[in-house]
Design a protein around this motif. Structure first.
Motif: not given
Length: 314
Positions: A119-120, A142-146, A160-161
């Motif tokens: 999940n982006l 889950g991928q996030t940098a927001a 989580l990445v």
């Protein structure tokens, strides 16, 4: 599973009349050829490595409707009541037209039966949905940098990445399994966007929303010189007296963004506020991949990604 900006989708479908009525495969082809976001970069590389992989653009209504129609079922369009927590603790009832998104995504998971769901956009779909779907896949990543809402439940994720090291540290402190995943440039972009004359001396391409407060103030100072040309999201959030308005050249999504970078001799970058003292964003890789000279803000891990003075100037 990817989230696509509505501000990108609307003009994409408006400039291609009839696209919304075409088949799912045709709409997906057009979407991927736009090169917006990660396009099919993840899935294509996974397939090349011998895996099965599918992209799902869960909030693309026309695309998801075509997928459902080709399988003989209709999605729900009526608004759904949903409770949210305002400021992390105040219950707030809202009506959202989101049921169709979850219906389509659930049906796709049922059909594809993936081992891993990646999940982006962890902000988009509630943890309750993923808990209902447990058992239909083995791992949820889950991928996030927001920015993440303080009430967002991340415990549902197996992993989580993030490309932000400080996010990885935060997730691990909170007891989540988390790993660092830096971003990269997809070289196939250069096949679609050939080299051209670099007729833009200095460019900035990016977002100027409220989480980018420091970036906006910095860019306003630069735009007073009259040398910078600005592309990005619509600038409704920028004050009417801002010098950014005189420098703004319009939106540039996907392939149009890469064309601007290919035309740029120098391009500017400043990270979102949540990045703190870490370098991570996609513009670093998009700009250098397109051969522009990148001037970016100084971050303590920049030398782990690039060679300052050769690849970038900080």
């Amino acid at each position: 599973r990817q989230h696509v900006y509505p501000a990108f989708l609307a003009p994409l479908y408006a400039t291609l009349p009839g696209l919304a009525g075409r088949s799912y495969d045709e709409q997906m082809r057009v979407r991927n050829e736009s090169l917006f976001g990660t396009a099919d970069f993840y899935s294509r590389r996974l397939i090349e490595l011998g895996h099965e992989a599918w992209d799902v653009h869960y909030n693309n209504r026309a695309l998801q409707s075509a997928w459902a129609a080709e399988r003989g079922f209709r999605l729900s369009w009526r608004p759904t009541p949903r409770f949210r927590l305002r400021r992390g603790f105040l219950p707030w009832l809202s009506l959202e037209r989101v049921r169709w998104r979850e219906e389509a995504l659930a049906a796709q998971i049922e059909e594809y039966r993936p081992d891993v769901v990646h999940n982006l956009d962890v902000e988009a779909i509630p943890a309750s949905f993923w808990r209902r779907m447990k058992g239909r896949f083995r791992l949820l990543v889950g991928q996030t940098a927001a920015p993440i809402s303080p009430d967002r439940d991340l415990s549902v994720y197996d992993l989580l990445v993030s490309s932000l090291p400080n996010y990885v540290e935060r997730f691990q402190r909170d007891g989540h399994e988390a790993r660092y995943l830096p971003l990269a440039f997809e070289p196939r972009v250069l096949e679609r966007v050939p080299e051209v004359e670099r007729d833009v001396p200095v460019s900035f391409v990016g977002s100027l929303f409220s989480p980018h407060g420091a970036r906006r103030r910095w860019l306003e100072d630069l735009c007073r010189s009259g040398l910078v040309q600005v592309w990005g999201h619509p600038i409704d959030s920028v004050g009417r007296g801002s010098p950014i308005r005189a420098a703004w050249r319009g939106t540039a999504w996907g392939i149009d963004m890469y064309r601007v970078l290919r035309r740029s001799r120098i391009t500017l970058n400043r990270h979102i506020d949540i990045a703190q003292d870490r370098a991570n964003n996609m513009r670093l890789f998009e700009a250098t991949g397109c051969g522009a000279m990148l001037v970016t803000d100084r971050k303590r891990n920049l030398a782990e990604l690039f060679e300052p003075g050769r690849d970038v100037v900080d």
